[in-house]
Motif scaffolding. Sequence first.
Motif, PDB file in Angstrom:
ATOM      1  N   LEU A 261       1.133  -1.443  -0.375  1.00  0.00           N
ATOM      2  CA  LEU A 261       0.147  -0.226   0.319  1.00  0.00           C
ATOM      3  C   LEU A 261       0.937   1.521  -0.222  1.00  0.00           C
ATOM      4  O   LEU A 261       1.904   1.119   0.547  1.00  0.00           O
ATOM      5  N   THR A 262       0.422   2.366  -0.813  1.00  0.00           N
ATOM      6  CA  THR A 262       0.987   3.271  -0.931  1.00  0.00           C
ATOM      7  C   THR A 262       0.857   4.447   0.306  1.00  0.00           C
ATOM      8  O   THR A 262      -0.893   4.704   0.513  1.00  0.00           O
ATOM      9  N   LEU A 263       1.532   4.350   0.958  1.00  0.00           N
ATOM     10  CA  LEU A 263       0.907   5.053   2.834  1.00  0.00           C
ATOM     11  C   LEU A 263       1.444   6.965   2.480  1.00  0.00           C
ATOM     12  O   LEU A 263       2.895   7.160   2.645  1.00  0.00           O
ATOM     13  N   ILE A 264       0.709   7.848   2.253  1.00  0.00           N
ATOM     14  CA  ILE A 264       1.686   9.603   2.434  1.00  0.00           C
ATOM     15  C   ILE A 264       0.553  10.089   4.049  1.00  0.00           C
ATOM     16  O   ILE A 264      -0.666   9.716   3.744  1.00  0.00           O
ATOM     17  N   GLY A 265       1.375  10.557   4.098  1.00  0.00           N
ATOM     18  CA  GLY A 265       1.227  11.639   5.429  1.00  0.00           C
ATOM     19  C   GLY A 265       1.854  13.014   5.706  1.00  0.00           C
ATOM     20  O   GLY A 265       2.685  12.633   4.668  1.00  0.00           O
ATOM     21  N   ARG A 266       1.557  13.397   6.684  1.00  0.00           N
ATOM     22  CA  ARG A 266       1.708  14.685   6.337  1.00  0.00           C
ATOM     23  C   ARG A 266       1.270  15.909   5.552  1.00  0.00           C
ATOM     24  O   ARG A 266       1.529  16.850   5.091  1.00  0.00           O
ATOM     25  N   ALA A 267       0.079  15.615   5.067  1.00  0.00           N
ATOM     26  CA  ALA A 267      -0.310  16.290   3.602  1.00  0.00           C
ATOM     27  C   ALA A 267      -0.210  17.384   3.710  1.00  0.00           C
ATOM     28  O   ALA A 267      -1.402  17.171   3.407  1.00  0.00           O
ATOM     29  N   LYS A 268       0.007  18.551   3.167  1.00  0.00           N
ATOM     30  CA  LYS A 268      -0.510  19.539   3.563  1.00  0.00           C
ATOM     31  C   LYS A 268      -0.243  20.613   2.393  1.00  0.00           C
ATOM     32  O   LYS A 268       1.207  20.730   2.869  1.00  0.00           O
ATOM     33  N   GLY A 269      -0.447  21.819   2.313  1.00  0.00           N
ATOM     34  CA  GLY A 269      -0.696  22.834   0.891  1.00  0.00           C
ATOM     35  C   GLY A 269       0.429  21.556  -0.712  1.00  0.00           C
ATOM     36  O   GLY A 269       0.540  20.315  -1.002  1.00  0.00           O
ATOM     37  N   LEU A 270       1.863  21.960  -0.247  1.00  0.00           N
ATOM     38  CA  LEU A 270       2.723  20.967  -1.776  1.00  0.00           C
ATOM     39  C   LEU A 270       3.420  19.958  -0.715  1.00  0.00           C
ATOM     40  O   LEU A 270       4.488  19.668  -0.857  1.00  0.00           O
ATOM     41  N   ARG A 271       3.479  20.298   1.420  1.00  0.00           N
ATOM     42  CA  ARG A 271       4.094  18.947   1.581  1.00  0.00           C
ATOM     43  C   ARG A 271       2.949  17.248   1.889  1.00  0.00           C
ATOM     44  O   ARG A 271       2.428  17.678   2.128  1.00  0.00           O
ATOM     45  N   PHE A 272       4.295  16.673   2.091  1.00  0.00           N
ATOM     46  CA  PHE A 272       4.104  15.941   2.950  1.00  0.00           C
ATOM     47  C   PHE A 272       5.125  15.002   2.338  1.00  0.00           C
ATOM     48  O   PHE A 272       6.182  14.673   1.938  1.00  0.00           O
ATOM     49  N   VAL A 273       4.665  13.248   3.456  1.00  0.00           N
ATOM     50  CA  VAL A 273       5.987  12.478   2.953  1.00  0.00           C
ATOM     51  C   VAL A 273       5.736  11.000   2.590  1.00  0.00           C
ATOM     52  O   VAL A 273       4.586  10.714   2.980  1.00  0.00           O
ATOM     53  N   VAL A 274       5.786  10.488   1.964  1.00  0.00           N
ATOM     54  CA  VAL A 274       5.746   9.041   1.913  1.00  0.00           C
ATOM     55  C   VAL A 274       6.412   7.854   2.516  1.00  0.00           C
ATOM     56  O   VAL A 274       8.401   7.834   2.330  1.00  0.00           O
ATOM     57  N   LEU A 275       5.984   7.048   4.069  1.00  0.00           N
ATOM     58  CA  LEU A 275       6.693   5.805   4.313  1.00  0.00           C
ATOM     59  C   LEU A 275       6.663   4.331   3.343  1.00  0.00           C
ATOM     60  O   LEU A 275       7.238   3.671   4.025  1.00  0.00           O
ATOM     61  N   ALA A 276       5.838   4.407   2.510  1.00  0.00           N
ATOM     62  CA  ALA A 276       5.884   2.949   1.913  1.00  0.00           C
ATOM     63  C   ALA A 276       5.227   3.005   0.795  1.00  0.00           C
ATOM     64  O   ALA A 276       3.879   4.205   0.365  1.00  0.00           O
ATOM     65  N   GLY A 277       5.084   2.261  -0.227  1.00  0.00           N
ATOM     66  CA  GLY A 277       4.770   2.201  -1.866  1.00  0.00           C
ATOM     67  C   GLY A 277       5.170   3.998  -2.377  1.00  0.00           C
ATOM     68  O   GLY A 277       4.660   3.928  -3.790  1.00  0.00           O
ATOM     69  N   ALA A 278       6.359   3.703  -2.622  1.00  0.00           N
ATOM     70  CA  ALA A 278       7.141   5.016  -2.550  1.00  0.00           C
ATOM     71  C   ALA A 278       6.521   4.890  -4.937  1.00  0.00           C
ATOM     72  O   ALA A 278       6.685   6.237  -5.397  1.00  0.00           O
ATOM     73  N   GLU A 279       7.175   3.679  -4.657  1.00  0.00           N
ATOM     74  CA  GLU A 279       6.979   3.461  -6.470  1.00  0.00           C
ATOM     75  C   GLU A 279       6.206   3.798  -7.149  1.00  0.00           C
ATOM     76  O   GLU A 279       6.120   3.757  -8.464  1.00  0.00           O
ATOM     77  N   ARG A 280       4.762   4.372  -6.714  1.00  0.00           N
ATOM     78  CA  ARG A 280       4.015   4.836  -6.746  1.00  0.00           C
ATOM     79  C   ARG A 280       3.700   6.127  -7.509  1.00  0.00           C
ATOM     80  O   ARG A 280       2.390   6.999  -8.772  1.00  0.00           O
ATOM     81  N   LEU A 281       4.845   7.194  -6.678  1.00  0.00           N
ATOM     82  CA  LEU A 281       4.460   8.813  -6.974  1.00  0.00           C
ATOM     83  C   LEU A 281       5.074   9.429  -8.088  1.00  0.00           C
ATOM     84  O   LEU A 281       5.354   8.945  -8.274  1.00  0.00           O
ATOM     85  N   VAL A 282       4.317  10.107  -9.048  1.00  0.00           N
ATOM     86  CA  VAL A 282       5.235  10.792 -10.055  1.00  0.00           C
ATOM     87  C   VAL A 282       5.209  11.368  -9.631  1.00  0.00           C
ATOM     88  O   VAL A 282       4.190  12.593  -8.856  1.00  0.00           O
ATOM     89  N   TYR A 283       6.522  12.868  -9.281  1.00  0.00           N
ATOM     90  CA  TYR A 283       6.597  13.980  -9.008  1.00  0.00           C
ATOM     91  C   TYR A 283       6.038  14.462 -10.079  1.00  0.00           C
ATOM     92  O   TYR A 283       7.446  15.044 -11.108  1.00  0.00           O
ATOM     93  N   ASP A 284       5.093  15.029 -10.372  1.00  0.00           N
ATOM     94  CA  ASP A 284       5.194  16.127 -11.699  1.00  0.00           C
ATOM     95  C   ASP A 284       5.178  18.335 -11.709  1.00  0.00           C
ATOM     96  O   ASP A 284       4.762  18.455 -12.362  1.00  0.00           O
ATOM     97  N   LEU A 285       5.234  18.288 -10.100  1.00  0.00           N
ATOM     98  CA  LEU A 285       4.822  19.381  -9.836  1.00  0.00           C
ATOM     99  C   LEU A 285       6.818  19.807  -9.632  1.00  0.00           C
ATOM    100  O   LEU A 285       7.276  19.102  -8.800  1.00  0.00           O
ATOM    101  N   ALA A 286       7.524  20.787 -10.165  1.00  0.00           N
ATOM    102  CA  ALA A 286       8.100  21.761  -9.676  1.00  0.00           C
ATOM    103  C   ALA A 286       8.765  21.167  -8.205  1.00  0.00           C
ATOM    104  O   ALA A 286       9.486  20.672  -7.626  1.00  0.00           O
ATOM    105  N   LEU A 287       7.997  21.777  -7.712  1.00  0.00           N
ATOM    106  CA  LEU A 287       8.527  22.160  -6.512  1.00  0.00           C
ATOM    107  C   LEU A 287       8.524  20.987  -5.406  1.00  0.00           C
ATOM    108  O   LEU A 287       9.393  20.624  -4.271  1.00  0.00           O
ATOM    109  N   ALA A 288       7.523  19.917  -5.357  1.00  0.00           N
ATOM    110  CA  ALA A 288       7.495  18.492  -4.874  1.00  0.00           C
ATOM    111  C   ALA A 288       9.018  17.349  -5.514  1.00  0.00           C
ATOM    112  O   ALA A 288       8.814  16.486  -4.867  1.00  0.00           O
ATOM    113  N   ARG A 289       9.290  18.399  -6.279  1.00  0.00           N
ATOM    114  CA  ARG A 289       9.770  17.046  -7.258  1.00  0.00           C
ATOM    115  C   ARG A 289      11.514  16.966  -6.437  1.00  0.00           C
ATOM    116  O   ARG A 289      12.059  17.918  -6.643  1.00  0.00           O
TER     117      ARG A 289
END
Length: 289
Positions: free
Chosen positions: A255-283
């Motif tokens: 399972l992809t698990l993402i926490g502390r998601a506020k604004g442009l910030r977030f932390v992923v602690l599991a399943g990071a392979e599903r993330l596509v970073y298509d925002l410049a500030l988030a890449r």
Amino acid sequence: MSSLAGAKGVEAFALAPDPDDPQLTRCVDGRDQLGQPVSLNVVVERPLTLYLNGTEVVTLMTIGDHPELLALGFLLNQNMLAADDAVTAIEHDAELDVVVVRTRSEARYEQKLQRRIRTSGCAQGTVFGDIMERFDDTRLDTTAELRSSWLRSLLVQIGRQPSLYQKAGAIHGCVLCRRDRPLVYMEDVGRHNAVDKIAGYMHRNGLSGHDKIFYTTGRLTSEMVIKTVHMQIPILVSRSGFTAWGVELARRAGLTLIGRAKGLRFVVLAGAERLVYDLALARPPGASS
């Protein structure tokens, strides 16, 4: 389309909180830190006793909206009702605060209850083992993805939606989403109730979880992870934090698990392979778009 543009003119939620429902909140008078009189909206809590056919299962404390969905989702997520069990009726008596889920034939939980009553006197002790067996047997969609632009858009749209939390606080919210579109928004005094309402909605409307994203305002606990996996949803997001067992179970289930998601910030602690970073500030450095 950019995430912020996608947040404008989006289609309405299929189901969303109704903060103006007079049955869900009550105005209570009190005094503030200066002794001045104040009036405060508070969330109403009421008991709801759930029956599966003729068997009393549990009494839930809930705000009382969508009792049929809550009952159905609870039974599904607790593995007391199988997805292929034929539900013939769901009856709610508002005066008695009772909801009865009826099936065409005796459900697996009733069969197990009768066996356990004849031996140790209780079936509840076996429920957790059944839940974890189902958890380990569930396979989540490995092709699902979450774009950081979708996440940003979802947070904006959810934040703009009128809610009981905005009116009275002391409540949890959960939202079923697909790509950058929130679909169903449920609230309750317990986050588990809000999850179960969405599970009930999905079952009633024949919605698959394989291409969905689940958002919650609550902590990413083992319970939240287990329920999300049971709904076969591959991505779980929260504005709150994690527990260690929640992370361990998410990794175990894929399972992809993402926490502390506020604004442009977030932390992923599991399943990071599903993330596509298509925002410049988030890449992150070296990540592909």
